[in-house]
Design a protein around this motif. Structure first.
Motif, mmCIF file in Angstrom:
data_model
loop_
_atom_site.group_PDB
_atom_site.id
_atom_site.type_symbol
_atom_site.label_atom_id
_atom_site.label_comp_id
_atom_site.label_asym_id
_atom_site.label_seq_id
_atom_site.Cartn_x
_atom_site.Cartn_y
_atom_site.Cartn_z
ATOM 1 N N GLN A 273 13.448 10.953 -4.589
ATOM 2 C CA GLN A 273 12.370 11.403 -5.443
ATOM 3 C C GLN A 273 11.270 10.565 -4.838
ATOM 4 N N SER A 274 10.134 11.427 -5.125
ATOM 5 C CA SER A 274 8.831 10.998 -4.826
ATOM 6 C C SER A 274 8.089 9.733 -5.842
ATOM 7 N N VAL A 275 7.355 8.926 -5.228
ATOM 8 C CA VAL A 275 6.701 7.885 -6.141
ATOM 9 C C VAL A 275 5.792 8.378 -7.205
ATOM 10 N N SER A 276 5.373 9.736 -7.241
ATOM 11 C CA SER A 276 4.637 10.369 -8.227
ATOM 12 C C SER A 276 5.551 10.625 -9.636
ATOM 13 N N LYS B 37 -0.048 4.676 -10.786
ATOM 14 C CA LYS B 37 0.287 3.537 -10.436
ATOM 15 C C LYS B 37 1.083 3.271 -9.303
ATOM 16 N N ASN B 38 2.379 4.132 -9.196
ATOM 17 C CA ASN B 38 3.268 4.206 -8.254
ATOM 18 C C ASN B 38 2.823 4.808 -6.772
ATOM 19 N N LEU C 31 2.282 2.810 -3.124
ATOM 20 C CA LEU C 31 2.848 3.287 -1.902
ATOM 21 C C LEU C 31 1.565 3.056 -1.037
ATOM 22 N N TRP C 32 0.540 3.629 -1.434
ATOM 23 C CA TRP C 32 -0.745 3.674 -0.644
ATOM 24 C C TRP C 32 -1.315 2.072 -0.155
ATOM 25 N N LEU C 33 -1.235 1.345 -1.129
ATOM 26 C CA LEU C 33 -1.612 -0.009 -0.794
ATOM 27 C C LEU C 33 -0.587 -0.682 0.137
ATOM 28 N N ARG D 276 14.524 6.460 -4.944
ATOM 29 C CA ARG D 276 12.957 6.602 -4.787
ATOM 30 C C ARG D 276 12.688 6.477 -3.256
ATOM 31 N N VAL D 277 11.930 7.500 -2.682
ATOM 32 C CA VAL D 277 11.625 7.340 -1.419
ATOM 33 C C VAL D 277 9.898 7.524 -1.201
ATOM 34 N N PRO D 278 9.515 6.878 -0.025
ATOM 35 C CA PRO D 278 8.125 6.910 0.085
ATOM 36 C C PRO D 278 7.488 8.189 0.457
ATOM 37 N N THR D 279 7.502 9.125 -0.433
ATOM 38 C CA THR D 279 6.755 10.372 -0.397
ATOM 39 C C THR D 279 5.708 10.285 -1.712
ATOM 40 N N PHE D 280 4.657 11.027 -1.608
ATOM 41 C CA PHE D 280 3.750 10.844 -2.793
ATOM 42 C C PHE D 280 4.178 11.914 -3.698
#
Length: 345
Positions: free
Chosen positions: A157-160, A165-166, A170-172, A235-239
């Protein structure tokens, strides 16, 4: 005369997506109101080629609208959904607050459209969890054909799914790793950039997380109370874009070829299943799309009457905003009544 609709939580990820999809829908709309918290009053949000100024949730007169599309979070919904329903509007709520209420229908139009009539009890319809929605859309035609006994699903599942805020975290974190800056987890329990976290929502006494419990309980309410579901949510690192690996055991024999054809002709689904490099859909490719994509359909050689498949969908669209608007369209097709408490009714 068209329907008057309030989008509550209009400045959030899902709220803005609701406005976009509403502007693209076939729903006969007379007027749309962007409703948000007091701090967002006057802020402009896009509705098609128009800009709407946000109005205050606390002072807005909901007798002006026939429908309220809610995406303002569970605590807000708990307080405001009954108030809005009491004002005569039908509420379609995107939070988890009302999903398991026996007097509130939990609806995915491609799966259990008739359940929508249950709105008459409380004036509220619940939108399921994003990961549940895409799974039950895929399961429905297979269940109708061969009766599902058990589902084992692992989600990616993407962070969105956890809000803006999630996505920012991920971006930061990603930027920080490349620039050798330290960035400690804030909204996640561990680093999310270049990592996966097998933990979404709180842990329960059973050892499941609440997200995993939601997938079980909601699937049983929407599809069939006899279907057993075992879920592991990650949770995976996709937006944007949720993916699921689903193992399905049936009461009757169902070949991969027949399942592929059933899914190909079923509403809301698109099959992309070529047994070659790139012959499948990934989360990046589903962003902005309405369909739920199915790939990697194959028979499980270790278990009789069992199939595996890969399921991908834009969680902000079909997993939230699109399903909400489709419920509104379903109500309209069933002659949704105008708000009887409105002076314009």
């Amino acid at each position: 005369m068209g329907y008057r609709i309030a989008v509550v939580g209009a400045t959030g990820n899902v709220g803005t997506e609701m406005l976009t999809i509403l502007s693209e829908s076939d729903l006969d709309v007379e007027k749309v109101y962007a409703v948000a918290s007091r701090k967002s009053v006057g802020r402009e949000v896009s509705y098609g080629d128009k800009e709407l100024k946000c109005v205050d949730l606390e002072t807005f007169d909901f007798t002006q609208v026939d429908l309220a599309l809610m995406s303002a979070g569970g605590e807000v919904s708990k307080i405001w959904s009954p108030k809005i329903a009491a004002a005569g509007a039908i509420v379609i709520d995107n939070s988890s607050t009302w999903r398991m209420d026996p007097d509130v229908p939990l609806v995915v139009p491609e799966v259990n459209a008739d359940a929508v009539d249950g709105y008459k009890k409380k004036g509220i319809i619940a939108n399921p969890n994003c990961s549940t929605i895409q799974m039950v859309v895929a399961l429905k035609p297979l269940h109708d054909r061969a009766k599902i006994k058990r589902v084992v699903v692992s989600t990616y599942q993407s962070v969105s799914g956890g809000g803006k805020k999630n996505m920012d975290e991920l971006w930061l974190q990603t930027k920080g790793i490349y620039s050798n800056d330290q960035f400690q987890p804030v909204n996640f329990t561990k680093q999310i950039a270049f990592n996966v976290i097998p933990h979404i929502d709180v842990f329960m006494d059973s050892g499941d997380t609440k997200e995993e419990w939601k997938m079980k309980a909601e699937t049983m309410k929407i599809l069939d109370p006899k279907v057993k579901v075992s879920a592991t949510c990650v949770r995976v690192p996709t937006f944007v874009g949720h993916a699921e690996s689903i193992n399905i055991e049936f009461e009757e024999e169902l070949s991969a070829d027949e399942a592929r054809e059933l899914l190909r002709i079923s509403p809301g689904l698109m099959v992309v299943d070529k047994q070659e490099d790139g012959g499948y859909v990934t989360p990046v490719e589903c962003v902005g799309e309405y369909a739920t994509f199915i790939s990697r359909i194959r028979e499980d050689s270790t278990q009789d009457n069992t199939l595996n498949l890969w399921c991908v969908s834009d969680n902000l669209r079909k997993g939230a905003a699109l399903n909400t608007v489709q419920i509104a369209e379903l109500l309209a097709n069933r002659k949704l009544p105008r708000n009887a408490k409105s002076k314009a009714a």
